[in-house]
Design a protein around this motif. Structure first.
Motif, PDB file in Angstrom:
ATOM      1  N   THR A 280     -26.874  88.062 -34.030  1.00  0.00           N
ATOM      2  CA  THR A 280     -27.239  87.837 -32.633  1.00  0.00           C
ATOM      3  C   THR A 280     -27.729  89.125 -31.978  1.00  0.00           C
ATOM      4  O   THR A 280     -28.728  89.134 -31.246  1.00  0.00           O
ATOM      5  CB  THR A 280     -26.039  87.276 -31.859  1.00  0.00           C
ATOM      6  N   ALA A 281     -27.038  90.220 -32.270  1.00  0.00           N
ATOM      7  CA  ALA A 281     -27.447  91.517 -31.709  1.00  0.00           C
ATOM      8  C   ALA A 281     -28.827  91.917 -32.223  1.00  0.00           C
ATOM      9  O   ALA A 281     -29.649  92.452 -31.469  1.00  0.00           O
ATOM     10  CB  ALA A 281     -26.415  92.590 -32.065  1.00  0.00           C
ATOM     11  N   CYS A 282     -29.099  91.644 -33.490  1.00  0.00           N
ATOM     12  CA  CYS A 282     -30.424  91.949 -34.047  1.00  0.00           C
ATOM     13  C   CYS A 282     -31.507  91.156 -33.314  1.00  0.00           C
ATOM     14  O   CYS A 282     -32.556  91.697 -32.951  1.00  0.00           O
ATOM     15  CB  CYS A 282     -30.466  91.624 -35.532  1.00  0.00           C
ATOM     16  N   ARG A 283     -31.224  89.887 -33.091  1.00  0.00           N
ATOM     17  CA  ARG A 283     -32.211  89.049 -32.407  1.00  0.00           C
ATOM     18  C   ARG A 283     -32.441  89.534 -30.983  1.00  0.00           C
ATOM     19  O   ARG A 283     -33.577  89.536 -30.492  1.00  0.00           O
ATOM     20  CB  ARG A 283     -31.755  87.594 -32.422  1.00  0.00           C
ATOM     21  N   GLU A 284     -31.378  89.914 -30.308  1.00  0.00           N
ATOM     22  CA  GLU A 284     -31.521  90.423 -28.941  1.00  0.00           C
ATOM     23  C   GLU A 284     -32.361  91.695 -28.902  1.00  0.00           C
ATOM     24  O   GLU A 284     -33.020  91.980 -27.889  1.00  0.00           O
ATOM     25  CB  GLU A 284     -30.138  90.680 -28.338  1.00  0.00           C
ATOM     26  N   ASP A 285     -32.354  92.435 -30.009  1.00  0.00           N
ATOM     27  CA  ASP A 285     -33.146  93.662 -30.089  1.00  0.00           C
ATOM     28  C   ASP A 285     -34.508  93.427 -30.740  1.00  0.00           C
ATOM     29  O   ASP A 285     -35.224  94.387 -31.047  1.00  0.00           O
ATOM     30  CB  ASP A 285     -32.379  94.732 -30.862  1.00  0.00           C
ATOM     31  N   GLY A 286     -34.855  92.154 -30.968  1.00  0.00           N
ATOM     32  CA  GLY A 286     -36.205  91.837 -31.402  1.00  0.00           C
ATOM     33  C   GLY A 286     -36.431  91.636 -32.881  1.00  0.00           C
ATOM     34  O   GLY A 286     -37.584  91.584 -33.328  1.00  0.00           O
ATOM     35  N   VAL A 287     -35.353  91.515 -33.684  1.00  0.00           N
ATOM     36  CA  VAL A 287     -35.497  91.298 -35.118  1.00  0.00           C
ATOM     37  C   VAL A 287     -34.654  90.086 -35.513  1.00  0.00           C
ATOM     38  O   VAL A 287     -33.429  90.088 -35.335  1.00  0.00           O
ATOM     39  CB  VAL A 287     -35.057  92.534 -35.931  1.00  0.00           C
ATOM     40  N   ALA A 288     -35.306  89.050 -36.048  1.00  0.00           N
ATOM     41  CA  ALA A 288     -34.587  87.857 -36.495  1.00  0.00           C
ATOM     42  C   ALA A 288     -34.210  88.018 -37.952  1.00  0.00           C
ATOM     43  O   ALA A 288     -35.053  88.292 -38.809  1.00  0.00           O
ATOM     44  CB  ALA A 288     -35.457  86.615 -36.318  1.00  0.00           C
ATOM     45  N   VAL A 289     -32.914  87.854 -38.251  1.00  0.00           N
ATOM     46  CA  VAL A 289     -32.418  87.886 -39.630  1.00  0.00           C
ATOM     47  C   VAL A 289     -31.580  86.639 -39.862  1.00  0.00           C
ATOM     48  O   VAL A 289     -31.061  86.035 -38.925  1.00  0.00           O
ATOM     49  CB  VAL A 289     -31.569  89.147 -39.907  1.00  0.00           C
ATOM     50  N   GLY A 290     -31.432  86.255 -41.113  1.00  0.00           N
ATOM     51  CA  GLY A 290     -30.592  85.120 -41.449  1.00  0.00           C
ATOM     52  C   GLY A 290     -29.126  85.492 -41.401  1.00  0.00           C
ATOM     53  O   GLY A 290     -28.756  86.667 -41.546  1.00  0.00           O
ATOM     54  N   CYS A 291     -28.284  84.495 -41.189  1.00  0.00           N
ATOM     55  CA  CYS A 291     -26.832  84.690 -41.176  1.00  0.00           C
ATOM     56  C   CYS A 291     -26.215  83.611 -42.065  1.00  0.00           C
ATOM     57  O   CYS A 291     -26.291  82.428 -41.736  1.00  0.00           O
ATOM     58  CB  CYS A 291     -26.296  84.609 -39.754  1.00  0.00           C
ATOM     59  N   PHE A 292     -25.653  84.005 -43.191  1.00  0.00           N
ATOM     60  CA  PHE A 292     -25.075  83.056 -44.146  1.00  0.00           C
ATOM     61  C   PHE A 292     -23.561  83.146 -44.096  1.00  0.00           C
ATOM     62  O   PHE A 292     -22.992  84.228 -44.221  1.00  0.00           O
ATOM     63  CB  PHE A 292     -25.562  83.370 -45.562  1.00  0.00           C
ATOM     64  N   ARG A 293     -22.922  81.992 -43.917  1.00  0.00           N
ATOM     65  CA  ARG A 293     -21.461  81.888 -43.865  1.00  0.00           C
ATOM     66  C   ARG A 293     -21.004  80.751 -44.762  1.00  0.00           C
ATOM     67  O   ARG A 293     -21.820  79.957 -45.219  1.00  0.00           O
ATOM     68  CB  ARG A 293     -21.014  81.609 -42.426  1.00  0.00           C
ATOM     69  N   PRO A 294     -19.685  80.655 -45.049  1.00  0.00           N
ATOM     70  CA  PRO A 294     -19.206  79.519 -45.832  1.00  0.00           C
ATOM     71  C   PRO A 294     -19.579  78.208 -45.153  1.00  0.00           C
ATOM     72  O   PRO A 294     -19.620  78.143 -43.925  1.00  0.00           O
ATOM     73  CB  PRO A 294     -17.682  79.725 -45.849  1.00  0.00           C
ATOM     74  N   PRO A 295     -19.925  77.145 -45.894  1.00  0.00           N
ATOM     75  CA  PRO A 295     -19.828  77.059 -47.360  1.00  0.00           C
ATOM     76  C   PRO A 295     -21.068  77.529 -48.096  1.00  0.00           C
ATOM     77  O   PRO A 295     -21.138  77.378 -49.316  1.00  0.00           O
ATOM     78  CB  PRO A 295     -19.618  75.560 -47.571  1.00  0.00           C
ATOM     79  N   THR A 296     -22.065  78.084 -47.396  1.00  0.00           N
ATOM     80  CA  THR A 296     -23.259  78.562 -48.085  1.00  0.00           C
ATOM     81  C   THR A 296     -22.926  79.687 -49.047  1.00  0.00           C
ATOM     82  O   THR A 296     -23.510  79.791 -50.129  1.00  0.00           O
ATOM     83  CB  THR A 296     -24.303  79.038 -47.062  1.00  0.00           C
ATOM     84  N   VAL A 297     -22.000  80.562 -48.650  1.00  0.00           N
ATOM     85  CA  VAL A 297     -21.541  81.655 -49.505  1.00  0.00           C
ATOM     86  C   VAL A 297     -20.019  81.584 -49.594  1.00  0.00           C
ATOM     87  O   VAL A 297     -19.370  80.944 -48.758  1.00  0.00           O
ATOM     88  CB  VAL A 297     -21.989  83.022 -48.947  1.00  0.00           C
ATOM     89  N   PRO A 298     -19.409  82.226 -50.601  1.00  0.00           N
ATOM     90  CA  PRO A 298     -17.952  82.173 -50.743  1.00  0.00           C
ATOM     91  C   PRO A 298     -17.235  82.781 -49.547  1.00  0.00           C
ATOM     92  O   PRO A 298     -17.771  83.669 -48.872  1.00  0.00           O
ATOM     93  CB  PRO A 298     -17.694  82.975 -52.019  1.00  0.00           C
ATOM     94  N   PRO A 299     -16.019  82.322 -49.254  1.00  0.00           N
ATOM     95  CA  PRO A 299     -15.226  82.911 -48.162  1.00  0.00           C
ATOM     96  C   PRO A 299     -15.079  84.418 -48.350  1.00  0.00           C
ATOM     97  O   PRO A 299     -14.938  84.923 -49.464  1.00  0.00           O
ATOM     98  CB  PRO A 299     -13.872  82.199 -48.297  1.00  0.00           C
ATOM     99  N   GLY A 300     -15.142  85.132 -47.236  1.00  0.00           N
ATOM    100  CA  GLY A 300     -15.007  86.583 -47.279  1.00  0.00           C
ATOM    101  C   GLY A 300     -16.294  87.318 -47.579  1.00  0.00           C
ATOM    102  O   GLY A 300     -16.292  88.552 -47.663  1.00  0.00           O
TER     103      GLY A 300
END
Length: 466
Positions: A412-432
């Motif tokens: 979110t901070a990256c987007r607010e500063d003008g750069v969109a990045v992906g954010c992957f969380r479970p279950p897309t990636v393992p916990p932790g």
């Protein structure tokens, strides 16, 4: 019953600018037994506070509210962000409604996305790895197809949904990737479901990497075969799995470049093990096409395995080729088998002509500009080195942060500063292992890289772990 594809020709009134695989006749029929699935484990299903009684009977979906609360508490709530339309590559401004004051001119810079405060958003979240989605020739390829064939394919590819463009695209894909034939589907997801379900059935064995894409996981669930999930990129575990079971046919299933981690599967070793056991290697080249291998011909070509009689591949047209759709590639007999038995081919509307036209134009550009894959890999390495991420095999840079809420906050901070990045969380990636997924592009400039690295590292530094 053998089926044939009837090509649809353009309307002249419009202006234009090894052994055959076998499988069950009904590969998606229901099974009496459940099969294991691959992929990271999903979070446990939430238990509603009260699932019985009159309240539950009157609102059978009431448990969804509690499920949403639990996801939010775990930092797993997701928000859709509609993408604003962008001007064509030949235009320097975009016109939009401006109320009483009339149209408003918005600045356009290459492939950057209009940002809410009037500046421009640098997109490192999408999968347009070669920056071709808005290339004038790719856009014109889609427009020409629209004018020639209309907006949609109008039906299943067995009825009215096959055009001459589909055939041209299939021939070009097979030639570029080094296979005998290709068959185009409406999406990469549909292609993966088709590949596995037409080749497997009861009595068969599928050995699947634990980090395979969700489409491969779902294909395993629909296959009716026994599925053994092995640790990520563990060739010895694959060997043991093949040796530990009695099976009719066996298949080793893997991504070539993994979509979340960005690493490369050990394809030569996997193929050697599969061949020793008489199994077939199935590879999803979604993130390999256009990025890995000589001239972007994929990881299988780089390993010298493209076109082998015991290798089948799938690709997507929505990443490096900047369009939409997917394809299965392999021996000639496989294409006929898919046409006759693949439910995601027989019962799905064919890929829209505009998507086929754009993908074909992009593939021709890739062939004409073999330096593009090297450019995107170089940009990905630059981002990885600056952010401390592992060296990527392709375009995907995986910046692991661990906590899902921190990953969301940094993105979110990256987007607010003008750069969109992906954010992957479970279950897309393992916990932790929640992370930023940063997608490099061949058309990024030195200034883009400097800007992106500065924004990402600053956002990480000012967002401490909880």
């Amino acid at each position: 019953m053998h089926r044939t594809l009837a090509d649809v020709t353009p309307d002249p009134t419009r202006t234009t600018s090894s052994a055959a695989p076998v499988g069950p006749l009904d590969p998606l029929a229901s099974s009496d037994t459940d099969t294991p699935t691959s992929g990271p484990p999903a979070p446990p299903a939430p238990t509603p506070a009260d699932t019985t009684g009159p309240a539950a009977a009157s609102d059978p979906l009431g448990w969804l509210d509690e499920a949403a609360r639990l996801r939010a508490a775990s930092g797993l709530h997701r928000v859709l962000r509609p993408r604003a339309p962008r001007a064509t590559a030949t235009a320097r401004t975009a016109r939009t409604a401006g109320g009483a004051g009339g149209p408003v001119e918005l600045p356009v810079q290459g492939s950057l996305q209009p940002w809410t405060n009037g500046d421009l958003l640098l997109d490192l979240a999408g999968n347009d790895y070669l920056g071709l989605a808005r290339h004038p020739e790719v856009v014109e390829g889609g427009i020409a197809a629209l004018r020639a064939f209309g907006a949609g394919s109008t039906g299943s590819r067995l009825v009215s949904g096959t055009t001459t463009l589909h055939g041209e695209l299939e021939e070009a894909l097979a030639a570029h990737l080094g296979f005998s034939v290709a068959l185009v589907f409406s999406s990469g997801y549909a292609a993966n479901l088709a590949m596995l379900t037409v080749l497997t059935g009861p009595g068969d064995l599928v050995v699947s990497d634990e980090r395979n894409h969700a489409s491969l996981v779902d294909a395993c669930r629909l296959s009716r075969a026994e599925v053994l999930v092995t640790p990520h990129a563990d060739v010895a575990a694959v060997d043991e799995a093949l040796a530990s079971r009695v099976w009719r046919r066996a298949f080793v299933l893997t991504d070539s470049v993994f979509s979340a981690d960005g690493d490369l599967a050990p394809l030569p070793a996997l193929h050697a093990v599969a061949r020793r056991h008489g199994a077939v290697l199935l590879v999803d080249e979604a993130h390999g096409l256009g990025v890995v291998g000589p001239g972007g011909r994929g990881a299988l070509a780089a390993a010298g395995l493209a076109g082998e009689p015991d290798v089948v591949a799938t690709v997507t047209l929505s990443k490096s080729l900047g369009s939409q759709g997917g394809a299965v590639l392999g021996p000639a007999a496989l294409r006929d088998h898919l046409i006759d038995t693949a439910r995601t081919f027989i019962f799905d509307t064919g890929l829209a002509p505009a998507c086929a036209g754009s993908a074909l134009a992009a593939l021709r550009l890739l062939t004409a500009r073999p330096e593009l894959p090297g450019q995107v890999r170089r940009r990905a390495r630059q981002i990885a080195e600056a952010t401390g991420a592992p060296e990527p095999a392709g375009a995907v840079v995986s910046v692991v942060l661990g906590d899902p809420e921190r990953a969301v906050a940094v993105a979110t901070a990256c987007r607010e500063d003008g750069v969109a990045v992906g954010c992957f969380r479970p279950p897309t990636v393992p916990p932790g292992t929640s992370r930023l997924r940063v997608a490099a592009r061949a058309d990024l400039t030195d200034g883009d890289i400097e800007r992106a690295v500065g924004v990402i590292t600053s956002a990480i530094a000012r967002t401490p772990a909880p």
